[in-house]
Scaffold this motif. Structure first.
Motif, PDB file in Angstrom:
ATOM      1  N   VAL A 106      20.136  83.174   1.990  1.00 36.48           N
ATOM      2  CA  VAL A 106      20.773  81.868   1.930  1.00 36.48           C
ATOM      3  C   VAL A 106      21.945  81.924   0.960  1.00 36.48           C
ATOM      4  CG1 VAL A 106      19.091  81.060   0.226  1.00 36.48           C
ATOM      5  CG2 VAL A 106      20.434  79.398   1.475  1.00 36.48           C
ATOM      6  N   VAL A 107      23.057  81.325   1.353  1.00 36.00           N
ATOM      7  CA  VAL A 107      24.227  81.192   0.486  1.00 36.00           C
ATOM      8  C   VAL A 107      24.648  79.729   0.478  1.00 36.00           C
ATOM      9  CG1 VAL A 107      25.032  83.561   0.853  1.00 36.00           C
ATOM     10  CG2 VAL A 107      25.846  81.732   2.346  1.00 36.00           C
ATOM     11  N   PHE A 108      25.422  79.360  -0.526  1.00 40.72           N
ATOM     12  CA  PHE A 108      25.826  77.969  -0.698  1.00 40.72           C
ATOM     13  C   PHE A 108      27.326  77.874  -0.911  1.00 40.72           C
ATOM     14  CE2 PHE A 108      21.442  78.308  -2.104  1.00 40.72           C
ATOM     15  CZ  PHE A 108      20.841  77.263  -1.416  1.00 40.72           C
ATOM     16  N   ALA A 109      27.899  76.747  -0.495  1.00 38.64           N
ATOM     17  CA  ALA A 109      29.323  76.512  -0.694  1.00 38.64           C
ATOM     18  C   ALA A 109      29.562  75.025  -0.905  1.00 38.64           C
ATOM     19  CB  ALA A 109      30.124  76.998   0.516  1.00 38.64           C
ATOM     20  N   GLN A 110      30.472  74.714  -1.813  1.00 43.89           N
ATOM     21  CA  GLN A 110      30.926  73.331  -1.932  1.00 43.89           C
ATOM     22  C   GLN A 110      31.916  73.082  -0.810  1.00 43.89           C
ATOM     23  OE1 GLN A 110      33.344  72.324  -5.297  1.00 43.89           O
ATOM     24  NE2 GLN A 110      32.871  70.138  -5.178  1.00 43.89           N
ATOM     25  N   ALA A 111      31.631  72.105   0.036  1.00 45.08           N
ATOM     26  CA  ALA A 111      32.475  71.883   1.218  1.00 45.08           C
ATOM     27  C   ALA A 111      32.272  70.476   1.744  1.00 45.08           C
ATOM     28  CB  ALA A 111      32.143  72.897   2.316  1.00 45.08           C
ATOM     29  N   ASP A 112      33.327  69.950   2.359  1.00 42.08           N
ATOM     30  CA  ASP A 112      33.262  68.720   3.136  1.00 42.08           C
ATOM     31  C   ASP A 112      33.027  69.131   4.586  1.00 42.08           C
ATOM     32  OD1 ASP A 112      33.628  66.372   4.521  1.00 42.08           O
ATOM     33  OD2 ASP A 112      35.674  66.004   3.820  1.00 42.08           O
ATOM     34  N   ALA A 113      31.814  68.942   5.072  1.00 39.47           N
ATOM     35  CA  ALA A 113      31.474  69.398   6.424  1.00 39.47           C
ATOM     36  C   ALA A 113      32.257  68.670   7.501  1.00 39.47           C
ATOM     37  CB  ALA A 113      29.969  69.231   6.670  1.00 39.47           C
ATOM     38  N   GLN A 114      32.918  67.566   7.154  1.00 37.00           N
ATOM     39  CA  GLN A 114      33.733  66.852   8.141  1.00 37.00           C
ATOM     40  C   GLN A 114      34.970  67.645   8.528  1.00 37.00           C
ATOM     41  OE1 GLN A 114      34.155  62.628   7.482  1.00 37.00           O
ATOM     42  NE2 GLN A 114      36.212  62.590   8.357  1.00 37.00           N
ATOM     43  N   PHE A 135      29.236  60.381   5.715  1.00 36.94           N
ATOM     44  CA  PHE A 135      30.564  60.807   6.151  1.00 36.94           C
ATOM     45  C   PHE A 135      31.480  59.610   6.359  1.00 36.94           C
ATOM     46  CE2 PHE A 135      28.158  64.583   7.795  1.00 36.94           C
ATOM     47  CZ  PHE A 135      28.816  65.533   7.030  1.00 36.94           C
ATOM     48  N   GLY A 136      32.745  59.770   5.953  1.00 39.32           N
ATOM     49  CA  GLY A 136      33.721  58.709   6.189  1.00 39.32           C
ATOM     50  C   GLY A 136      33.952  58.477   7.668  1.00 39.32           C
ATOM     51  N   ASP A 137      33.969  59.528   8.451  1.00 38.08           N
ATOM     52  CA  ASP A 137      34.094  59.448   9.905  1.00 38.08           C
ATOM     53  C   ASP A 137      32.945  60.260  10.488  1.00 38.08           C
ATOM     54  OD1 ASP A 137      34.724  59.793  12.624  1.00 38.08           O
ATOM     55  OD2 ASP A 137      36.883  59.687  12.225  1.00 38.08           O
ATOM     56  N   ARG A 138      31.885  59.568  10.857  1.00 42.84           N
ATOM     57  CA  ARG A 138      30.671  60.256  11.296  1.00 42.84           C
ATOM     58  C   ARG A 138      30.901  61.028  12.586  1.00 42.84           C
ATOM     59  NH1 ARG A 138      27.615  54.612  10.830  1.00 42.84           N
ATOM     60  NH2 ARG A 138      29.392  54.266  12.177  1.00 42.84           N
ATOM     61  N   VAL A 139      31.678  60.468  13.495  1.00 38.91           N
ATOM     62  CA  VAL A 139      31.937  61.155  14.765  1.00 38.91           C
ATOM     63  C   VAL A 139      32.707  62.445  14.514  1.00 38.91           C
ATOM     64  CG1 VAL A 139      33.144  61.036  16.979  1.00 38.91           C
ATOM     65  CG2 VAL A 139      31.816  59.066  16.163  1.00 38.91           C
ATOM     66  N   ALA A 140      33.775  62.362  13.725  1.00 38.83           N
ATOM     67  CA  ALA A 140      34.571  63.559  13.434  1.00 38.83           C
ATOM     68  C   ALA A 140      33.734  64.609  12.732  1.00 38.83           C
ATOM     69  CB  ALA A 140      35.785  63.185  12.589  1.00 38.83           C
ATOM     70  N   ALA A 141      32.899  64.185  11.786  1.00 39.54           N
ATOM     71  CA  ALA A 141      32.083  65.140  11.040  1.00 39.54           C
ATOM     72  C   ALA A 141      31.078  65.834  11.944  1.00 39.54           C
ATOM     73  CB  ALA A 141      31.359  64.423   9.908  1.00 39.54           C
ATOM     74  N   LEU A 142      30.371  65.056  12.764  1.00 36.89           N
ATOM     75  CA  LEU A 142      29.357  65.655  13.622  1.00 36.89           C
ATOM     76  C   LEU A 142      29.986  66.478  14.737  1.00 36.89           C
ATOM     77  CD1 LEU A 142      26.882  62.686  13.540  1.00 36.89           C
ATOM     78  CD2 LEU A 142      26.406  64.994  12.724  1.00 36.89           C
ATOM     79  N   ALA A 143      31.202  66.118  15.145  1.00 39.39           N
ATOM     80  CA  ALA A 143      31.913  66.957  16.113  1.00 39.39           C
ATOM     81  C   ALA A 143      32.301  68.291  15.475  1.00 39.39           C
ATOM     82  CB  ALA A 143      33.148  66.234  16.633  1.00 39.39           C
ATOM     83  N   ALA A 208      30.430  62.475  19.612  1.00 38.79           N
ATOM     84  CA  ALA A 208      30.649  63.742  18.923  1.00 38.79           C
ATOM     85  C   ALA A 208      30.338  64.951  19.809  1.00 38.79           C
ATOM     86  CB  ALA A 208      29.809  63.801  17.656  1.00 38.79           C
ATOM     87  N   GLY A 209      29.855  64.711  21.033  1.00 41.04           N
ATOM     88  CA  GLY A 209      29.660  65.810  21.967  1.00 41.04           C
ATOM     89  C   GLY A 209      28.265  66.380  22.026  1.00 41.04           C
ATOM     90  N   TYR A 210      27.254  65.562  21.739  1.00 39.81           N
ATOM     91  CA  TYR A 210      25.871  66.032  21.798  1.00 39.81           C
ATOM     92  C   TYR A 210      25.156  65.427  23.003  1.00 39.81           C
ATOM     93  CZ  TYR A 210      26.543  67.713  17.023  1.00 39.81           C
ATOM     94  OH  TYR A 210      27.014  68.370  15.911  1.00 39.81           O
ATOM     95  N   THR A 211      24.146  66.128  23.468  1.00 43.16           N
ATOM     96  CA  THR A 211      23.315  65.658  24.573  1.00 43.16           C
ATOM     97  C   THR A 211      21.850  65.724  24.148  1.00 43.16           C
ATOM     98  OG1 THR A 211      23.160  67.884  25.524  1.00 43.16           O
ATOM     99  CG2 THR A 211      24.992  66.489  26.268  1.00 43.16           C
ATOM    100  N   ASP A 212      20.981  65.288  25.069  1.00 45.61           N
ATOM    101  CA  ASP A 212      19.527  65.379  24.855  1.00 45.61           C
ATOM    102  C   ASP A 212      19.107  64.763  23.526  1.00 45.61           C
ATOM    103  OD1 ASP A 212      19.413  66.919  27.246  1.00 45.61           O
ATOM    104  OD2 ASP A 212      19.851  68.730  26.101  1.00 45.61           O
ATOM    105  N   VAL A 213      19.661  63.606  23.218  1.00 50.74           N
ATOM    106  CA  VAL A 213      19.368  62.954  21.935  1.00 50.74           C
ATOM    107  C   VAL A 213      17.960  62.352  21.974  1.00 50.74           C
ATOM    108  CG1 VAL A 213      20.041  61.136  20.329  1.00 50.74           C
ATOM    109  CG2 VAL A 213      21.797  62.478  21.523  1.00 50.74           C
ATOM    110  N   ARG A 214      17.202  62.645  20.947  1.00 44.52           N
ATOM    111  CA  ARG A 214      15.860  62.066  20.802  1.00 44.52           C
ATOM    112  C   ARG A 214      15.742  61.518  19.389  1.00 44.52           C
ATOM    113  NH1 ARG A 214      10.078  65.349  21.417  1.00 44.52           N
ATOM    114  NH2 ARG A 214       8.823  63.852  20.229  1.00 44.52           N
ATOM    115  N   ILE A 215      15.230  60.297  19.274  1.00 48.17           N
ATOM    116  CA  ILE A 215      15.095  59.630  17.980  1.00 48.17           C
ATOM    117  C   ILE A 215      13.645  59.179  17.824  1.00 48.17           C
ATOM    118  CG2 ILE A 215      15.917  57.744  16.509  1.00 48.17           C
ATOM    119  CD1 ILE A 215      18.439  57.653  18.284  1.00 48.17           C
TER     120      ILE A 215
END
Length: 289
Positions: A106-114, A135-143, A208-215
């Motif tokens: 495992v490695v770690f990085a400081q990053a904005d995943a968006q 995230f400020g823009d959840r769609v952009a981040a998850l995309a 964001a481009g995901y399918t098969d969503v289950r909640i």
């Protein structure tokens, strides 16, 4: 994208950077045992949803002090884990803890995943425990995270259910508000409950481009300290800003009200409040750009 002295971030995440790479993240980094234990009761459900295999490449979004990354590293014993977070202090703690426990994969990085330039298709699984809501823009981040997944790669997230289903925030907020009604945040603003509505979750993941969503709904106890004194100190350090603007007498009453509810939730195992979250799983579409 904005480049700060700390890390490249999207402008919509600058407030989050200031909080998590500032006092808030520093407080979490100073109390890693408490914050890791607080959410630990959700880990089995989250990692069951992630279905991490021994050779998988895992991305841990908002890894904090690294407990989820270490958990993923144990499951992906011949694979690898990258944990990312906006907090440099928490990333430092995560590195030290992984080294101390011998998690060499495992490695770690400081990053904005968006906006971080992850290698396309570099991961089989992405997990996020109470992180995607900020995230400020959840769609952009998850995309962006989706592009980092291989086609058919898996996403597993934990987000809070609405406030009324979470005793901990109702009780803490009610005590520290001291009768005031705080203004409601805009519906799309980052925050712990911004993905509390399953309809919003589905819309965000679809965009964001995901399918098969289950909640799936899940309830678990949240642990806040070994005894009332321990928990009172932790919660005041986390939410003490809610006392701003109160005079001394009102602030004293609010602290007493907080201590009263914390004391009422003392158990043989420590101070425990009820909570409810969504366990979300989704698949990266093969057509994601």
């Amino acid at each position: 994208m904005t480049t700060t002295d700390a890390v490249p971030v999207h402008p919509s995440n600058l407030d989050q950077l200031r909080a998590w790479d500032g006092d808030e993240g520093g407080y979490w980094a100073a109390h890693p045992d408490h914050f890791e234990r607080a959410l630990a009761a959700y880990d089995d459900a989250l990692f069951d949803a992630a279905a991490i295999g021994s050779g998988d490449r895992v991305l841990d979004i908002g890894c904090g002090t690294g407990s989820t990354s270490r958990h993923a590293a144990r499951l992906a014993a011949t694979g690898s884990v990258l944990g990312v977070d906006l907090s440099s202090a928490m990333v430092d703690v995560a590195r030290r803890r992984a080294a101390a426990t011998g998690h060499a994969n495992v490695v770690f990085a400081q990053a904005d995943a968006q906006v971080h330039p992850f290698e396309a298709g570099a991961f089989d699984v992405a997990v996020g425990r109470t992180s995607a809501m900020f995230f400020g823009d959840r769609v952009a981040a998850l995309a962006n995270i989706g592009r980092a997944l291989r086609p058919g790669g898996r996403l597993a997230l934990l987000t809070w259910q609405p406030v009324e289903r979470n005793e901990w925030i109702r009780e803490f907020g009610g005590a520290l508000a001291a009768g005031r009604t705080p203004p409601a945040p805009p519906p799309d603003a980052p925050g712990p409950f911004s993905l509390a509505d399953p309809g919003v979750i589905r819309a965000v993941l679809d965009s964001a481009g995901y399918t098969d969503v289950r909640i799936d709904g899940h309830e678990a106890p949240m642990w806040f300290g070994t005894d009332p004194d321990d928990a009172h100190e932790l919660v005041l350090g986390l939410l003490g800003w809610m006392l701003d603007g109160l005079d001394d007498a009102a602030a004293s009453r609010a602290r007493d009200a907080l201590r009263a509810t914390i004391t009422a939730h003392r158990t043989p195992g420590g101070v425990v409040f009820r909570s409810a979250a969504w366990i979300i799983r989704a698949t990266r579409s093969s057509t994601t750009a």
